[in-house]
Design a protein around this motif. Sequence first.
Motif, PDB file in Angstrom:
ATOM      1  N   SER A  27       1.028  -1.190   0.221  1.00 38.15           N
ATOM      2  CA  SER A  27      -0.111  -0.083  -0.325  1.00 38.15           C
ATOM      3  C   SER A  27       0.622   0.962   0.035  1.00 38.15           C
ATOM      4  O   SER A  27       0.752   2.142  -0.944  1.00 38.15           O
ATOM      5  N   PHE A  28       1.879   1.197   0.725  1.00 39.70           N
ATOM      6  CA  PHE A  28       2.937   2.346   1.136  1.00 39.70           C
ATOM      7  C   PHE A  28       3.416   2.778  -0.380  1.00 39.70           C
ATOM      8  O   PHE A  28       3.589   3.198  -0.677  1.00 39.70           O
ATOM      9  N   GLU A  29       3.979   1.638  -1.357  1.00 41.82           N
ATOM     10  CA  GLU A  29       4.560   1.315  -2.735  1.00 41.82           C
ATOM     11  C   GLU A  29       3.430   2.475  -3.410  1.00 41.82           C
ATOM     12  O   GLU A  29       3.670   2.836  -3.941  1.00 41.82           O
ATOM     13  N   GLN A  30       2.558   1.892  -3.454  1.00 39.48           N
ATOM     14  CA  GLN A  30       1.611   2.749  -4.235  1.00 39.48           C
ATOM     15  C   GLN A  30       1.069   3.879  -3.986  1.00 39.48           C
ATOM     16  O   GLN A  30       0.777   4.345  -4.833  1.00 39.48           O
ATOM     17  N   ASP A  31       1.110   3.588  -2.734  1.00 37.86           N
ATOM     18  CA  ASP A  31       0.688   5.402  -2.262  1.00 37.86           C
ATOM     19  C   ASP A  31       1.884   6.426  -3.024  1.00 37.86           C
ATOM     20  O   ASP A  31       1.648   7.969  -3.467  1.00 37.86           O
TER      21      ASP A  31
END
Length: 113
Positions: free
Chosen positions: A9-13
Motif C-alpha cells: 500500500s505504501f509503495e502504491q501510495d
Amino acid sequence: MKDTHDDRSFEQDVYDVVRAIPPGRVTSYGAIAKVLGSARASRRVGWVLNKSFGAEPPVPAHRVVNRLGMLSGAIHFPADRPMAAQLEGEGVRIENDTVVDFERVFWDPMREL
DNA sequence: CATCTGACCTAGT
DNA sequence: AACTAGGCCAGAT
C-alpha cells in the motif's frame, strides 16, 4: 482488507502521489511521507522511488527532491535521462544541483491534493 | 547471522 | 543556533 500501513500500500501510495505532481513543479520526500501518514519514513520513500523506474505507468521521480531543494537523487538516474535536464525541460531552473526558487515551484501534496 | 548503508526528516540537547 | 541521536525498513556485505 489491508492494513493502512501495508508495505504494498505504501509503495502504491508513493507512486500515486508522485504521479500527481504537475509538470514544472517539485515536492520533497518528507512531504510525501507526511501525506502518507509516516512523517519520518522519508527514507523509505527514496527506496520506493528507486524501484519506480520500470513502473507502469511511468513515475516522474525527477520531480522529487530533498527538503532543501537539492537533487540528491540525481546520481541514481540513468545517464540518458538526467534529473536536472528533465526538470529544466519542464521549466524548472536548476543551478548547482539545486532547484532555483524552490519555494515557488514546490508542490505540497498536503495542501494541493 | 550481524552490521552497515541509504533518493531523508524530526526531535531532543 | 549547531550538533547528535533516533526513526524507517529493505538490500548489501
